[in-house]
Design a protein around this motif. Structure first.
Motif, PDB file in Angstrom:
ATOM      1  N   PRO A  70       0.834  -1.207   0.000  1.00  0.00           N
ATOM      2  CA  PRO A  70       0.000   0.000   0.000  1.00  0.00           C
ATOM      3  C   PRO A  70       0.868   1.255   0.000  1.00  0.00           C
ATOM      4  N   GLN A  71       0.408   2.265  -0.704  1.00  0.00           N
ATOM      5  CA  GLN A  71       1.144   3.511  -0.764  1.00  0.00           C
ATOM      6  C   GLN A  71       1.102   4.212   0.595  1.00  0.00           C
ATOM      7  N   ASP A  72       2.262   4.759   0.988  1.00  0.00           N
ATOM      8  CA  ASP A  72       2.325   5.465   2.250  1.00  0.00           C
ATOM      9  C   ASP A  72       1.825   6.897   2.051  1.00  0.00           C
ATOM     10  N   GLU A  73       1.680   7.615   3.155  1.00  0.00           N
ATOM     11  CA  GLU A  73       1.198   8.978   3.097  1.00  0.00           C
ATOM     12  C   GLU A  73       2.213   9.898   2.420  1.00  0.00           C
ATOM     13  N   THR A  74       1.703  10.912   1.785  1.00  0.00           N
ATOM     14  CA  THR A  74       2.573  11.978   1.297  1.00  0.00           C
ATOM     15  C   THR A  74       3.010  12.824   2.491  1.00  0.00           C
ATOM     16  N   ARG A  75       3.958  13.732   2.252  1.00  0.00           N
ATOM     17  CA  ARG A  75       4.423  14.587   3.341  1.00  0.00           C
ATOM     18  C   ARG A  75       3.278  15.448   3.878  1.00  0.00           C
ATOM     19  N   ARG A  76       2.434  15.947   2.973  1.00  0.00           N
ATOM     20  CA  ARG A  76       1.316  16.768   3.426  1.00  0.00           C
ATOM     21  C   ARG A  76       0.338  15.946   4.251  1.00  0.00           C
ATOM     22  N   GLU A  77       0.055  14.721   3.789  1.00  0.00           N
ATOM     23  CA  GLU A  77      -0.847  13.853   4.554  1.00  0.00           C
ATOM     24  C   GLU A  77      -0.245  13.489   5.903  1.00  0.00           C
ATOM     25  N   ALA A  78       1.091  13.232   5.923  1.00  0.00           N
ATOM     26  CA  ALA A  78       1.758  12.897   7.181  1.00  0.00           C
ATOM     27  C   ALA A  78       1.678  14.059   8.161  1.00  0.00           C
ATOM     28  N   LEU A  79       1.846  15.290   7.656  1.00  0.00           N
ATOM     29  CA  LEU A  79       1.710  16.454   8.525  1.00  0.00           C
ATOM     30  C   LEU A  79       0.296  16.560   9.079  1.00  0.00           C
ATOM     31  N   GLY A  80      -0.683  16.219   8.238  1.00  0.00           N
ATOM     32  CA  GLY A  80      -2.061  16.275   8.691  1.00  0.00           C
ATOM     33  C   GLY A  80      -2.336  15.284   9.807  1.00  0.00           C
ATOM     34  N   SER A  81      -1.876  14.049   9.645  1.00  0.00           N
ATOM     35  CA  SER A  81      -2.093  13.057  10.702  1.00  0.00           C
ATOM     36  C   SER A  81      -1.269  13.380  11.936  1.00  0.00           C
ATOM     37  N   GLU A  82      -0.113  13.991  11.738  1.00  0.00           N
ATOM     38  CA  GLU A  82       0.740  14.357  12.866  1.00  0.00           C
ATOM     39  C   GLU A  82       0.068  15.408  13.742  1.00  0.00           C
ATOM     40  N   ARG A  83      -0.712  16.322  13.119  1.00  0.00           N
ATOM     41  CA  ARG A  83      -1.382  17.380  13.877  1.00  0.00           C
ATOM     42  C   ARG A  83      -2.424  16.827  14.843  1.00  0.00           C
ATOM     43  N   LEU A  84      -2.879  15.615  14.597  1.00  0.00           N
ATOM     44  CA  LEU A  84      -3.859  14.994  15.488  1.00  0.00           C
ATOM     45  C   LEU A  84      -3.230  14.456  16.768  1.00  0.00           C
ATOM     46  N   LEU A  85      -1.892  14.395  16.822  1.00  0.00           N
ATOM     47  CA  LEU A  85      -1.220  13.901  18.020  1.00  0.00           C
ATOM     48  C   LEU A  85      -1.320  14.920  19.146  1.00  0.00           C
ATOM     49  N   ASP A  86      -1.575  14.429  20.369  1.00  0.00           N
ATOM     50  CA  ASP A  86      -1.529  15.337  21.509  1.00  0.00           C
ATOM     51  C   ASP A  86      -0.087  15.469  21.990  1.00  0.00           C
ATOM     52  N   ARG A  87       0.117  16.227  23.056  1.00  0.00           N
ATOM     53  CA  ARG A  87       1.473  16.501  23.539  1.00  0.00           C
ATOM     54  C   ARG A  87       2.188  15.209  23.975  1.00  0.00           C
ATOM     55  N   ASP A  88       1.452  14.337  24.660  1.00  0.00           N
ATOM     56  CA  ASP A  88       2.068  13.085  25.094  1.00  0.00           C
ATOM     57  C   ASP A  88       2.468  12.213  23.907  1.00  0.00           C
ATOM     58  N   GLY A  89       1.642  12.225  22.863  1.00  0.00           N
ATOM     59  CA  GLY A  89       1.987  11.461  21.676  1.00  0.00           C
ATOM     60  C   GLY A  89       3.252  11.971  21.012  1.00  0.00           C
ATOM     61  N   ARG A  90       3.412  13.273  20.992  1.00  0.00           N
ATOM     62  CA  ARG A  90       4.623  13.863  20.403  1.00  0.00           C
ATOM     63  C   ARG A  90       5.849  13.542  21.273  1.00  0.00           C
ATOM     64  N   LYS A  91       5.660  13.624  22.582  1.00  0.00           N
ATOM     65  CA  LYS A  91       6.784  13.310  23.472  1.00  0.00           C
ATOM     66  C   LYS A  91       7.182  11.836  23.342  1.00  0.00           C
TER      67      LYS A  91
END
Length: 614
Positions: A171-192
């Motif tokens: 399966p095709q992976d996300e583009t950089r723009r899509e990855a940024l979009g899914s990354e924005r859904l992470l809360d602070r603990d997820g980023r840490k």
């Protein structure tokens, strides 16, 4: 919508990884065989890396139901189908093999062989109900019929007449723009959590703050490059899952979890997969190694003040678990001791708190620094006193093994051997036997002072030592300048029991011959019952003059000497060696006999314990 759901699921997984002890405990219990004993599985592949295994799991999951990924031991990761009852597993495996959907060498395996589950992320298939034989037979029968139009995924084996399925493109992976979009859904603990995992892998070195700045982006790009991904600096959902799953499997192998000991008054995180509670022996709580990990933990708990703290600081450095080489720091109300000896790395900390001295020691085998550093970091950050409660002084002593070589259940560091020596000048230069220093990594005098080997003469069997810190002897040797009288009384001063007694002892005898058994003119034969620890000690006449140095007991092929036969290197040979090495010894003629008490005082003042440490 699909990508948003996946990202949201990932957010929960990432956030949960921040609570490392809870994750480790969950995975540890999953891998420990607590699950139903009736579960059977089909292992269809094993891959040496997590990345390869994830790729194969996804490929099979596009064609088959019930695909899971488990770590299966060592550095191997398995593609596993299940769970089933025993009959269902056999039916399913036979059908899938006949259809050519799984390799011919696939085999039945059991829950006890499976460790941490890495796919699907966050799943715990070990606790699900197995597929029964009747259901497996029904699925196999239904799958033998022609598939309805529109069917795209085969969940069971197909008849032999069905066309061979070709493996779909990954399966095709996300583009950089899509990855940024899914990354924005992470809360602070997820980023840490992502920063913690990147730090563990050695890519991220800054603060764990959940802010994805330039440093975090560079570390993500470096991680992507090393794994063959396009180095965009933004992890896709799939890449985040891979990074976190890899980190989670390591944390699970440590089993870090909170531990509270009310009796000791201590709370701390411990690597429960590596150690297990053993016993109390005041002032220590012992956790022995679990399996073959080689890891040990010792908690420290006792009532006391600064004197107690400082005394403990000195005592701990005499133990085997605290290697000699390493930094030490003692402050007003705390201390740390670090050390390594090529076999173990040890870290100890203790502090005055709540009217008690509390701390811990972590002992870890060398060569596993990444995991050690992770455990040590968690132990440091989690360590806390629970109040003034501390181990009573007699805790565990009724069941303790009493030994001179043990301190509250911990082995005291002991030398490879100890022999005697004696001062030969006012500067504190020491003469001893070559045997005492041969092959030593470190030489000490009276166990407290490190000495250097200034000269060594293997032919004569002599060694000259200079303490690294100047010593002022109470007495030093004056060598006899005339031949001693045959049959005269002599005494040897030495540590007969190699340091078990705190002072040297005198062993009395007589001078039996002025040469060795084969006529060696440099030797004196003594009738004297010496012990190995006496070797290197001074041989004194009745007036306290040094007649020579006692040599180690001699051994002969096919010959045993009578008891009480000893040999000494005479004064002339000893003083010649000293002069060759820049020492001018004192000399004396035979004098009047000393009172035994005075002779003993003079001998004790000049004689030292020489210890050889590896």
């Amino acid at each position: 919508m699909t990508k948003r759901i996946a990202a949201a699921l990932f957010t929960g997984v990432a956030a949960s990884l921040i609570s490392l002890p809870a994750i480790a405990q969950q995975n540890s219990s999953s891998a420990s065989g607590v699950q139903t004993e009736n579960l059977f599985w089909i292992q269809i592949e094993a891959q040496p890396t997590l990345g390869e295994a994830e790729e194969r799991v996804r490929s099979y999951a596009a064609r088959l139901d019930g695909v899971n990924g488990f770590r299966i031991g060592g550095n191997w990761y398995g593609v596993i189908l299940g769970p089933y009852t025993e009959d269902a597993a056999n039916i399913q495996m036979r059908s899938l093999k006949n259809a050519g959907l799984i390799p011919r060498d696939s085999f039945i395996t059991f829950s006890s062989k499976l460790r941490q589950q890495f796919w699907p992320v966050g799943a715990n298939t070990l606790n699900t109900d197995p597929l029964e034989a009747s259901d497996a037979a029904k699925i196999a029968t239904e799958s033998s019929q022609a598939p309805e139009q529109g069917d795209q995924i085969a969940s069971v084996a197909q008849p032999d007449t069905s066309p061979t399925l070709t493996e779909p493109e990954p399966p095709q992976d996300e583009t950089r723009r899509e990855a940024l979009g899914s990354e924005r859904l992470l809360d602070r603990d997820g980023r840490k959590a992502l920063q913690v995992a990147l730090q563990w892998e050695g890519y991220y070195t800054s603060a764990i703050d959940g802010a994805f700045g330039a440093g975090t982006r560079r570390s993500m790009a470096a991680w992507q490059t090393d794994r063959g991904y396009d180095p965009t600096g933004v992890l896709t959902t799939r890449q985040r899952e891979e990074l976190l799953a890899s980190f989670q499997s390591v944390i699970a192998s440590l089993g870090i979890r909170p531990y509270e000991d009310i009796q000791a008054g201590i709370s701390v995180a411990i690597p429960s997969a590596m150690v297990e509670f053993a016993r109390y022996e005041a002032p220590f709580v012992h956790f022995d190694t679990k399996g073959d990990s080689g890891v040990r933990v010792v908690l420290i708990s006792q009532t006391g003040d600064q004197d107690t703290l400082y005394g403990l600081y000195d005592i701990l450095q005499s133990l085997e678990i605290v290697p000699v080489e390493g930094p030490r720091e003692r402050k007003k109300s705390s201390f740390t001791i670090e050390g390594t000896d090529g076999k173990i790395t040890s870290y100890t900390q203790a502090q005055l708190v709540d009217g008690t001295v509390k701390g811990f020691t972590l002992i870890w085998p060398v060569g596993d620094e990444k995991r050690r550093n992770k455990v040590l970091q968690d132990m440091k950050s989690s360590f806390a006193s629970l109040g003034p409660q501390a181990l009573p002084d007699n805790a565990g002593l009724d069941a303790a093994t009493q030994s001179l070589d043990l301190l509250s259940g911990l082995e005291i560091r002991t030398p490879e051997m100890s022999r005697s020596g004696f001062y030969v000048d006012a500067k504190g230069t020491i003469l001893t036997t070559a045997e005492a220093v041969r092959g030593c990594g470190r030489v000490t005098v009276n166990e407290d002072y490190v000495a250097d080997v200034a000269a060594l003469d293997e032919t004569r069997g002599l060694a000259l030592l200079t303490p690294q810190n100047p010593l002022a002897p109470l007495a030093y040797a004056a060598f006899l300048t005339v031949d001693p009288r045959l049959k005269s009384d002599v005494a040897v001063a030495g540590y007969s029991y190699e340091g078990r007694l705190s002072a040297p002892s005198l062993t009395y005898g007589s001078l039996s011959e002025l040469t060795g058994l084969n006529g060696e003119t440099e030797l004196n034969r003594l009738t004297l019952a010496a012990l190995p620890g006496d070797a290197g000690g001074p041989v004194l006449d009745a007036g306290g003059a040094v007649m020579g140095m006692l040599l180690p007991s001699q051994s002969f092929a096919n010959r045993t000497l009578p008891e009480g036969v000893s040999f000494a290197l005479d004064a002339a040979s000893v003083t010649s060696f000293l002069a060759e090495n820049g020492v001018t010894p004192d000399a004396t003629d035979a004098g009047a006999s000393l009172d035994p008490a005075d002779l003993n005082a003079q001998a004790v003042g000049m004689t030292v314990l020489v210890s050889c440490w590896k």
